[in-house]
Design an enzyme around this catalytic site. Structure first.
Site, PDB file in Angstrom:
ATOM      1  N   GLY A 246     -17.859  32.068  -3.842  1.00 20.82           N
ATOM      2  CA  GLY A 246     -17.799  30.790  -4.876  1.00 20.82           C
ATOM      3  C   GLY A 246     -16.684  30.344  -5.186  1.00 20.82           C
ATOM      4  N   GLU A 284     -17.563  37.826  -0.799  1.00 18.48           N
ATOM      5  CA  GLU A 284     -18.484  36.890  -0.080  1.00 18.48           C
ATOM      6  C   GLU A 284     -18.387  35.766  -0.159  1.00 18.48           C
ATOM      7  OE1 GLU A 284     -21.875  38.134  -2.609  1.00 18.48           O
ATOM      8  OE2 GLU A 284     -22.087  39.949  -1.717  1.00 18.48           O
ATOM      9  N   GLY A 286     -18.225  31.835   1.433  1.00 19.33           N
ATOM     10  CA  GLY A 286     -18.698  30.960   2.285  1.00 19.33           C
ATOM     11  C   GLY A 286     -17.875  29.880   2.555  1.00 19.33           C
ATOM     12  N   ARG A 287     -18.215  28.846   1.486  1.00 23.24           N
ATOM     13  CA  ARG A 287     -17.809  27.424   1.539  1.00 23.24           C
ATOM     14  C   ARG A 287     -16.341  27.387   1.697  1.00 23.24           C
ATOM     15  NH1 ARG A 287     -20.134  25.787  -2.517  1.00 23.24           N
ATOM     16  NH2 ARG A 287     -21.910  24.903  -1.572  1.00 23.24           N
ATOM     17  N   CYS A 359     -35.915   7.778   6.877  1.00 18.78           N
ATOM     18  CA  CYS A 359     -36.660   6.936   6.404  1.00 18.78           C
ATOM     19  C   CYS A 359     -37.005   6.953   4.946  1.00 18.78           C
ATOM     20  CB  CYS A 359     -37.993   6.594   7.403  1.00 18.78           C
ATOM     21  SG  CYS A 359     -37.667   6.162   9.002  1.00 18.78           S
ATOM     22  N   TYR A 388     -22.324  24.385   5.102  1.00 15.75           N
ATOM     23  CA  TYR A 388     -23.609  23.907   4.467  1.00 15.75           C
ATOM     24  C   TYR A 388     -23.932  22.453   5.010  1.00 15.75           C
ATOM     25  CZ  TYR A 388     -22.726  27.601   1.313  1.00 15.75           C
ATOM     26  OH  TYR A 388     -22.575  28.900   0.551  1.00 15.75           O
TER      27      TYR A 388
HETATM   28  C1  PLP Z   1     -24.237  31.613  -1.494  1.00 11.20           C
HETATM   29  C2  PLP Z   1     -23.646  33.033  -1.675  1.00 11.20           C
HETATM   30  C3  PLP Z   1     -22.479  33.170  -1.567  1.00 11.20           C
HETATM   31  C4  PLP Z   1     -21.338  32.528  -1.284  1.00 11.20           C
HETATM   32  O1  PLP Z   1     -20.813  31.100  -1.919  1.00 11.20           O
HETATM   33  P1  PLP Z   1     -19.950  30.132  -1.502  1.00 11.20           P
HETATM   34  O2  PLP Z   1     -19.871  29.326  -2.877  1.00 11.20           O
HETATM   35  O3  PLP Z   1     -20.321  29.395  -0.455  1.00 11.20           O
HETATM   36  O4  PLP Z   1     -18.625  30.997  -1.391  1.00 11.20           O
HETATM   37  C5  PLP Z   1     -21.987  34.632  -1.713  1.00 11.20           C
HETATM   38  N1  PLP Z   1     -22.690  35.366  -2.374  1.00 11.20           N
HETATM   39  C6  PLP Z   1     -24.229  35.063  -2.730  1.00 11.20           C
HETATM   40  C7  PLP Z   1     -24.917  36.088  -3.101  1.00 11.20           C
HETATM   41  C8  PLP Z   1     -24.379  33.932  -2.503  1.00 11.20           C
HETATM   42  O5  PLP Z   1     -25.601  33.575  -2.801  1.00 11.20           O
END
Ligand code: PLP
Length: 447
Positions: A246, A284, A286-287, A359, A388
């Site tokens: 996050g 965890e 991601g972004r 469209c 994403y």
């Molecule tokens: C989506 C998600 C993440 C990653 O979130 P980011 O904002 O991309 O870092 C981590 N853990 C869980 C459970 C998620 O659903």
């Protein structure tokens, strides 16, 4: 201030884009591609490892949904990361990429019996979402010990950030056990008391739009709960804390802001004991690991004006920039304009909307931006789209998934590209649209 690594990233991106145009990978026959800066990704992994270095053992996992491309996952596995998965597809991608079972974390609010059985059988770490799921795991284990760690997800209910859909710790969020609901803490404590194998707490507080203190406060609530449960039940019951991902990404300019180090400082303030080594930590992200290393590059097919508004029509729209198109105020992207040979465009500017091929009228990736005058054959780059975007395709209008290339630039400025994913062919689009069952409905009607 823009850091050295941000400068390198911008220079490498320009070079890779020009190279893709020169090689014809981006051109009239292939008017949309994704580009990923391999060194940028690895720099982010390094920054993450450095920020969390300390007495606590930390397993950093990558949230596969942010970019489930197998070669990208393999790169991250090779760099020592684990992988967080939340669907059977993501789990298979992670396994195909070579993540060992013990570096995979399985989160999903809707795990099936079959998925749970697989994870339990292979020692994959699982974060359970609710008490019904916990009871299901009790039945599946039938008195046996699971091979891997099992956690329970909590919703610390610390509130929302700027984007409601990205805020997982609101009072009524669908995720985890809502801790402030009556009886929740007692029920959690009892759940741990009854199950020696239940050994982790999980909190993923939110994502883009959540300020760091809010995320840190949510993690702090989970840490406090672990301390309380351990005090009640004996020190070593909860041994791991999965603090989710996050970290928000700066989409306004080139800088990495906030940094992982900024986040760790917030965590130390909100939960002083968190990183002292008594808990194994799992992250965890991601972004924040991928976004700034990715670019969507697309050809301008036409330019036009309507009611005094200038519009450049490109091949990148809702199919690769879904959030930006549907929620333009929450997900604005930086845009670059390049000429037909892939050089950054200078000169007179205009206020223009950048449109996609879908469209519907709202298929715009940028609205009312002052940009160098755009002409057909120019290239539009959508920056910070490594997570994403091109990896989370939306099959509207049956538009095919674009090719994705990874790149590196040598000290001599030479660009090397590697194909990460081939473009989907139109034939493949038709095949996955039920081609093999073409007569199914006329036969049903005739029969
Ligand atoms: C989506 C998600 C993440 C990653 O979130 P980011 O904002 O991309 O870092 C981590 N853990 C869980 C459970 C998620 O659903």
């Amino acid at each position: 201030m823009t850091s050295g690594s941000a400068h390198r990233r911008a220079d490498a991106r320009d070079a890779a884009l020009a190279h893709a145009v020169r090689e014809g990978l981006l051109g009239p026959r292939s008017p949309l591609i994704g580009l990923l800066d391999v060194d940028g990704v690895l720099d982010a992994v390094d920054a993450l490892n450095e920020a969390f270095a300390g007495p606590a053992t930390v397993q950093h996992t990558f949230a596969a949904k942010a970019c489930g491309l197998v070669p990208v996952l393999r790169l991250l596995a090779d760099a020592g990361m684990g992988c967080e998965v939340a669907s059977p597809g993501e789990l298979e991608q992670a396994l195909a990429a070579g993540f060992p079972y013990d570096r995979i974390v399985f989160d999903s609010p809707a795990k099936t019996v079959e998925e749970l059985e697989f994870a339990l059988a292979h020692g994959i770490a699982i974060n359970l979402d609710n008490f019904q799921e916990l009871a299901r795991v009790d039945r599946l284990l039938a008195g046996r010990e699971p091979a891997g760690p099992i956690g329970l997800r909590v919703n610390p209910q610390v509130g929302a950030g700027a984007i409601g859909a990205m805020s997982t710790a609101t009072a009524t969020s669908k995720f985890g056990v809502a801790l402030r609901d009556p009886g929740a803490v007692e029920a959690m404590t009892e759940a741990f008391a009854a199950r020696p194998w239940l050994n982790r707490l999980h909190a993923h507080v939110g994502s883009q739009g959540c300020p760091l203190p809010l995320i840190a406060r949510g993690v702090g609530v989970a840490h406090d709960l672990a301390e309380r449960i351990n005090e009640r039940l004996g020190r070593t019951r909860i041994t791991g804390l999965d603090i989710g991902g996050g970290l928000p990404v700066n989409f306004d300019d080139e800088d990495d802001r906030p940094t992982y180090a900024d986040y760790v400082a917030e965590l130390r303030a909100a939960a002083p004991g968190l990183l002292d080594g008594r808990y194994t930590l799992v992250t965890e992200f991601g972004r924040s690991l991928l976004a700034k290393s990715g670019t969507v590059a697309t050809l301008v097919e036409y330019t036009k004006s309507a009611g005094g508004r200038q519009i450049a029509v490109t091949h990148a729209g809702a199919q690769v920039a879904t959030r930006t198109v549907f929620m333009p105020d929450s997900w604005p992207l930086r845009v670059g304009i390049f000429d037909a040979s892939g050089r950054p465009k200078q000169g007179p500017t205009q206020v223009v909307d950048i449109a996609g091929p879908c469209c519907f009228a709202g298929d715009l990736t940028a609205i009312g931006r002052e940009l160098p005058v755009v002409e057909p054959g120019d290239v539009v780059a959508l920056y910070d789209t490594g997570a994403y975007y091109f990896s989370s395709h939306f099959s509207y209008n049956s538009l095919p998934r674009p090719a994705v290339y990874g790149y590196r630039t040598g000290s001599d400025g030479q660009v090397r590209l590697a194909s990460v994913r081939a473009a989907q062919s139109v034939r493949e689009v038709v095949e996955e649209s039920g081609l093999a069952q073409v007569d199914a409905l006329v036969e049903l009607r005739a029969g």
